[in-house]
Structure formats: C-alpha cells, structure tokens
Design a protein around this motif. Sequence first.
Motif, mmCIF file in Angstrom:
data_model
loop_
_atom_site.group_PDB
_atom_site.id
_atom_site.type_symbol
_atom_site.label_atom_id
_atom_site.label_comp_id
_atom_site.label_asym_id
_atom_site.label_seq_id
_atom_site.Cartn_x
_atom_site.Cartn_y
_atom_site.Cartn_z
ATOM 1 N N THR A 143 30.688 -37.856 0.553
ATOM 2 C CA THR A 143 32.015 -37.453 1.014
ATOM 3 C C THR A 143 32.451 -38.457 2.065
ATOM 4 O O THR A 143 31.623 -39.212 2.593
ATOM 5 N N ARG A 147 37.054 -36.371 5.348
ATOM 6 C CA ARG A 147 36.967 -35.088 4.647
ATOM 7 C C ARG A 147 35.939 -34.190 5.315
ATOM 8 O O ARG A 147 36.132 -32.970 5.409
ATOM 9 N N ASN A 150 37.659 -32.696 8.098
ATOM 10 C CA ASN A 150 38.952 -32.089 7.750
ATOM 11 C C ASN A 150 40.089 -32.733 8.549
ATOM 12 O O ASN A 150 40.961 -32.045 9.096
ATOM 13 N N ARG A 152 43.343 -34.783 8.558
ATOM 14 C CA ARG A 152 44.431 -35.130 7.656
ATOM 15 C C ARG A 152 45.711 -35.315 8.457
ATOM 16 O O ARG A 152 45.991 -34.532 9.368
ATOM 17 N N ASN A 165 34.340 -27.495 -1.785
ATOM 18 C CA ASN A 165 34.985 -28.334 -0.777
ATOM 19 C C ASN A 165 34.032 -29.366 -0.197
ATOM 20 O O ASN A 165 34.451 -30.242 0.548
ATOM 21 N N ASN A 168 31.428 -29.688 5.286
ATOM 22 C CA ASN A 168 32.484 -30.023 6.230
ATOM 23 C C ASN A 168 32.364 -29.147 7.462
ATOM 24 O O ASN A 168 31.624 -28.154 7.464
#
Length: 319
Positions: A143, A147, A150, A152, A165, A168
């Motif tokens: 990953t 990501r 998280n 963004r 997912n 994370n």
Amino acid sequence: MTGEQQIIIHVGLHKTGTTFLQERVFPALPDVRFVHPLHYAQPSDGPIERFLLELMFRNAACIDVARHRERINAWLAQLHERTVLISSEAIVGWPIENHSNLSINAEYLARVFPTAKIWLVVRRQDRWVESAYAQLLKAGFSTSIERYLNYRDGRFDRYNVGLYNGPNVDARDLNWDAFDRHYRERFGPDAVLTSPFELFTQDSAAFLRRFYAFAGIDADRSVFPDTRERVNERWSPLTAGVAKLVNKVPMPVKRAIRDRLGSEWHPSAVLARTLPASLLAGRTRALTPALGAALLELHRANNEALGRRIGLDLSAYGY
C-alpha cells in the motif's frame, strides 16, 4: 491478588525497541519473573500467557475473567520473585486496526491486575509511522504511505474499517497523550511511566534507569546492554520499495511461496542480506518531509501536553 508480587505491564508501543528489551534486558533482571505472551499458544504457557492470548484474539465478551484471575492468583502465590514483568506490544492495540482494542485490553488487565504499574514507550509520530509502514511491507502488504495514513486532498481522513481497505490508521489517533491519559485514568495517576523511544536511542542507560526506578528494580544489579546491536531491524527505503512492488502478488500466492521457501527468501530480505550497506542507505524516505511535518503539526499540542505530564521536554527530541 493473593500473591505478594508487584506487577509491571510493558504495553508497547510497537516499533519502540520492544524486541530488544524482551530479548536483551527483561530476561536478565534480578528478582523478576519475566512473562512474554506470544501470538500463538505454546506448551510452556502459564495462566498469564493464556489470559493474554484470549484477550488478543477472542471477543472480550466471551472471556471468563474470574476464572483467569483465579488461576493467575494461584500461580502468583507460589512464585519466589518479588516482581512479575509482563511485556507485549500487542497490549496497546494492533496498529493495523488503529489500536482500537487498547481500551478493552486496559479494562480487562485492570480487572485481573488492579494494582499493576504500566510502562508505555512512545515515539515521534513521523518516525513511528515510517517504521510501522516499513513493517507492513515486511509482513507482505502493499500500500502507499498516503493510503496507510488516509491522507487525501491535503488532510488526514478517518480510519477505514475492513480488510478490503488494507492496513491503515487514523493519523489523528496517533495521540500518545490520549494513550497516557487513558492508562492513568484506569490504573492511577502515579502508576504509569511513559518514556520516549528517542531517549533510548540517545542514552539507553538513562532510559533504563528511569524504568528501573519506576519498577523498584535494583539498577546496580541490572543490565545495561550494548544498544549498537540491532534486533528486528527494519528494511531500508530501497528494500522496502522493492517489497512494495513484490507484495502486489495476490496474498494466497505469497503465502504459498513463503510457506514453501521461508520468509528469508523474500526478494527484499535477500537484498538486505547481500547488498552493501552503502547501497541500501540514503535513499528517498517513504514519508515525505511535507507529510511528516503535517503529521507532527497535527499532534503538536498533544505532544506538548504529554511532555508536561511526564516531566520531559519532548521538543528536545523533535516532537
């Protein structure tokens, strides 16, 4: 408790020298019974190991705490050591599950060991994330670090529940001040020692003396090992980058290959063993300076509050 022992529980964090402490320090302490619960049952497991194994892997509602407490108290009553030291970084919670089981673990431990002392070791958030992320790659996941955090559109978003997912965390929850406060609320304000991992790397003797004083362990008879020896060392940025690519292979295939050949034949593990250190060092870090700065800024006030409570200026270590 029916025994006369003092109970010390070293709860983690992960990636704060726990393996070194468990292998080089804790087994050699005088008048201390060291208990190291693993993530799988062993024939030699005692009642504390069996309790921790259930706490880590069972639905807590199904755990018979009274039965475990009775068996643990009977075991403690026949010990000769004055101190029992329990160490498992899983107690603070699983990083890939956002440490979500920290609270229930603390609750159940307090039911069994109500007068226990807690030792928590923390690490600067940006360096902890880099190390935890590298460990994910070493474990076979693939990953991006954005990501994983998280991150963004210039901000940190919530934890994403569910296997699809990928591993994370909620970066907002890497709040060591909240961890420290929770343990003090549950076990008592003077029953918790929180230490920065950076003190261990800069002055391991001072780090250990603080712990020995807290635990009432005779420092003059205790160990101060050479910390230049590395235990469970993470892969370099280069080998971690190779792992990120290799680990895109579907998990059933990876597991079959690992079970057949062993994890030491992972391409990144081979590179780590065979390439000169000069070729492995100095590569681009997974966490960019801008992302690292954003993470530290997110926790600036938390780190200041924690430093005041534990009596250390954490800014001296870059927090």
